[in-house]
Every structure is written in structure tokens, then in C-alpha cells.
Design an enzyme around this catalytic site. Structure first.
Site, PDB file in Angstrom:
ATOM      1  N   CYS A  54      23.430 -28.969  38.649  1.00 39.13           N
ATOM      2  CA  CYS A  54      23.399 -27.524  38.907  1.00 39.13           C
ATOM      3  C   CYS A  54      22.170 -27.183  39.746  1.00 39.13           C
ATOM      4  O   CYS A  54      21.184 -27.926  39.795  1.00 39.13           O
ATOM      5  CB  CYS A  54      23.350 -26.755  37.596  1.00 39.13           C
ATOM      6  SG  CYS A  54      24.809 -26.961  36.554  1.00 39.13           S
ATOM      7  N   GLU A  56      19.884 -25.029  39.192  1.00 38.77           N
ATOM      8  CA  GLU A  56      18.664 -24.887  38.406  1.00 38.77           C
ATOM      9  C   GLU A  56      17.980 -26.230  38.206  1.00 38.77           C
ATOM     10  O   GLU A  56      16.749 -26.340  38.279  1.00 38.77           O
ATOM     11  CB  GLU A  56      18.970 -24.263  37.039  1.00 38.77           C
ATOM     12  CG  GLU A  56      19.454 -22.823  37.107  1.00 38.77           C
ATOM     13  CD  GLU A  56      20.968 -22.736  37.118  1.00 38.77           C
ATOM     14  OE1 GLU A  56      21.506 -21.757  36.571  1.00 38.77           O
ATOM     15  OE2 GLU A  56      21.629 -23.647  37.670  1.00 38.77           O
ATOM     16  N   ARG A  82      28.622 -13.291  44.672  1.00 37.44           N
ATOM     17  CA  ARG A  82      28.656 -13.237  43.207  1.00 37.44           C
ATOM     18  C   ARG A  82      27.358 -12.733  42.605  1.00 37.44           C
ATOM     19  O   ARG A  82      27.326 -12.254  41.465  1.00 37.44           O
ATOM     20  CB  ARG A  82      28.997 -14.617  42.631  1.00 37.44           C
ATOM     21  CG  ARG A  82      30.442 -15.025  42.855  1.00 37.44           C
ATOM     22  CD  ARG A  82      30.727 -16.355  42.187  1.00 37.44           C
ATOM     23  NE  ARG A  82      30.096 -17.472  42.881  1.00 37.44           N
ATOM     24  CZ  ARG A  82      29.747 -18.612  42.301  1.00 37.44           C
ATOM     25  NH1 ARG A  82      29.935 -18.762  40.986  1.00 37.44           N
ATOM     26  NH2 ARG A  82      29.215 -19.590  43.009  1.00 37.44           N
ATOM     27  N   CYS A  88      24.273 -22.378  32.828  1.00 31.32           N
ATOM     28  CA  CYS A  88      25.227 -23.003  31.916  1.00 31.32           C
ATOM     29  C   CYS A  88      24.483 -23.562  30.702  1.00 31.32           C
ATOM     30  O   CYS A  88      23.251 -23.595  30.650  1.00 31.32           O
ATOM     31  CB  CYS A  88      26.004 -24.104  32.629  1.00 31.32           C
ATOM     32  SG  CYS A  88      25.024 -25.591  32.977  1.00 31.32           S
ATOM     33  N   CYS A  91      22.004 -26.522  31.448  1.00 26.95           N
ATOM     34  CA  CYS A  91      20.761 -26.074  32.072  1.00 26.95           C
ATOM     35  C   CYS A  91      19.864 -25.375  31.060  1.00 26.95           C
ATOM     36  O   CYS A  91      18.636 -25.551  31.076  1.00 26.95           O
ATOM     37  CB  CYS A  91      21.058 -25.139  33.240  1.00 26.95           C
ATOM     38  SG  CYS A  91      21.739 -25.970  34.693  1.00 26.95           S
ATOM     39  N   TYR A 125      19.044 -27.279  19.087  1.00 30.34           N
ATOM     40  CA  TYR A 125      18.267 -28.503  18.915  1.00 30.34           C
ATOM     41  C   TYR A 125      17.173 -28.528  19.976  1.00 30.34           C
ATOM     42  O   TYR A 125      17.402 -28.166  21.131  1.00 30.34           O
ATOM     43  CB  TYR A 125      19.164 -29.731  19.069  1.00 30.34           C
ATOM     44  CG  TYR A 125      18.405 -31.028  19.161  1.00 30.34           C
ATOM     45  CD1 TYR A 125      17.867 -31.618  18.019  1.00 30.34           C
ATOM     46  CD2 TYR A 125      18.215 -31.647  20.388  1.00 30.34           C
ATOM     47  CE1 TYR A 125      17.159 -32.810  18.101  1.00 30.34           C
ATOM     48  CE2 TYR A 125      17.511 -32.841  20.483  1.00 30.34           C
ATOM     49  CZ  TYR A 125      16.978 -33.418  19.337  1.00 30.34           C
ATOM     50  OH  TYR A 125      16.278 -34.586  19.434  1.00 30.34           O
TER      51      TYR A 125
END
Length: 225
Positions: A54, A56, A82, A88, A91, A125
Site C-alpha cells: 500500500c 502508506e 476519491r 487498510c 497498514c 495485538y
């Protein structure tokens, strides 16, 4: 939280880069991140059916390549108009582990907002071996008292701070001032037990804080020069 001026610069950089995309389905998202010195690092995603990175995550690598060790804010934007998009799940987890105090820009009904990455992953986590150095943010008006040693405690609500090394960052400071330091102790206190004037000031700073809130009294010091 409403973005401060530096955070808006990050959002603007991601959206500006996204507007240059659209010719290739291999690159559909742009990201921008700001380090503690105020430098902005930009990148785009690499789409592939086997799980290309991605934007990021590419931006984290670009920042690291430039020598940035700690990041303050990150934003991503999609191509074809957009605009700002949230990260996500993968990420979010990487950001939490590598930069546990980074602010993430996300769209909201009223416009862009920034949220601590931990707010995007409740009950998650945490991978301890990532060794992400902690950041403690102060309003820029506390720069001189902190740097002189006059201010050595702070009281926080809903802001988990751990004992150990940390970087102190002064938000919206014109010179992106920051200093290395150490959190010495974190003590639990109750809002109702504080001096009324102090409690009123905290309630003004944290308008959604309940009257029976539990707070953290944090003691800190600067690292020797």
C-alpha cells in the site's frame, strides 16, 4: 481532532499526488507522511494480485530512506477524485507497531480529522519487537517550561504513556521543536481529586472527558545534552 496546519499540509500533499495518478491501474493511491523535523515524504502504492504494498507502507520506506526515524502524521488519498481515504487493516497494524503515536488523517462528515493510530485499532495485538519509539506531544506554549526544566509533570486523559525513553514534540511549533527525554513514572489520579482550577482547565482541554475520569500524572525529564 481537527488537523493543525502541519497536518493539513500532509493531507494536501497526499491529495495533490493522488491527482497526478489515474493513467495506470498499478498505482492508484498516494500517501504522504511528515517526520518530526517537518519534512514530508510521499509515495504511491504498487498494486499486484499477490499483495503489492500500500502507499502508506511505501511512504514509510521512503521516509526511512531519507533518514527519518520518527513520523508524526500520515495521510492517503485515492486517484480519480476519491480524495482522502482511511488506511487498510494491515497498514494500521504496521503503523501502530512501527510508529505507535502517529496521527492518521481520515475522512469524516465535517471534513478531514486526525486520530491516533491506536484509536483505529481498539483492543489490537501490539508487536513488541518492532521497538517503535514513543512520542509525547505538548502544546507549543509549553516549549520553554519543558526545555528549561521548569515543567516536569503533565496530566493526561485517554493518552496511554509508558515509562521509558520518549521524544517530546511541541505541536504546531514553527521550528518543529522536539527533544529527547524519558518518562520516569505514570501515576493514576482521579479528576475529582484535583484542584478545582486544574480540573476545570483539563475539562476545557478534554471537552468529552467524564466528570469521574481517571487520569495519568506523568513525570518526565529531558535527556542530558
Amino acid at each position: 481532532m481537527e488537523p493543525l496546519e502541519p497536518e493539513r499540509r500532509v493531507i494536501d500533499a497526499a491529495e495533490a499526488l493522488a491527482r497526478t495518478l489515474g493513467e495506470s491501474d498499478n498505482h492508484t493511491v498516494a500517501a504522504a507522511t511528515m517526520d518530526i523535523d517537518g519534512n514530508i515524504h510521499q509515495a504511491v502504492n504498487v498494486y499486484h494480485f499477490n499483495g503489492g504494498p500500500c502507499a502508506e507502507l511505501v511512504a514509510l520506506g521512503v521516509a526511512a530512506t531519507a533518514g527519518a526515524k520518527q513520523l508524526l502524521t500520515i495521510a492517503a488519498a485515492g486517484d480519480r477524485g476519491r480524495g482522502l481515504i482511511p488506511p487498510c487493516g494491515r497498514c494500521r497494524q504496521v503503523l501502530l507497531d512501527h510508529h505507535p503515536d502517529i496521527l492518521v488523517a481520515v475522512p469524516a462528515e465535517s471534513g478531514p480529522v486526525v486520530r491516533p493510530v491506536r484509536k483505529l485499532l481498539p483492543d489490537t495485538y501490539f508487536f513488541p519487537d518492532a521497538n517503535g519509539r514513543r512520542i509525547v506531544r505538548f502544546n507549543k506554549r509549553y516549549h520553554d517550561p519543558v526545555m528549561s526544566g521548569e515543567k516536569t509533570t503533565t496530566i493526561r486523559w485517554d493518552d496511554p504513556i509508558a515509562v521509558g525513553p520518549a521524544t517530546f514534540v511541541f505541536e504546531d511549533h514553527p521550528d518543529f521543536a522536539h527533544a529527547e527525554g524519558e518518562i520516569l513514572s505514570v501515576e493514576r489520579v482521579r479528576l475529582i481529586d484535583l484542584d478545582p482550577d486544574h480540573a476545570a482547565g483539563l475539562q476545557s482541554h478534554y471537552p468529552s472527558m467524564p466528570k469521574d475520569a481517571e487520569l495519568s500524572r506523568v513525570t518526565f525529564r529531558l535527556s542530558p545534552s
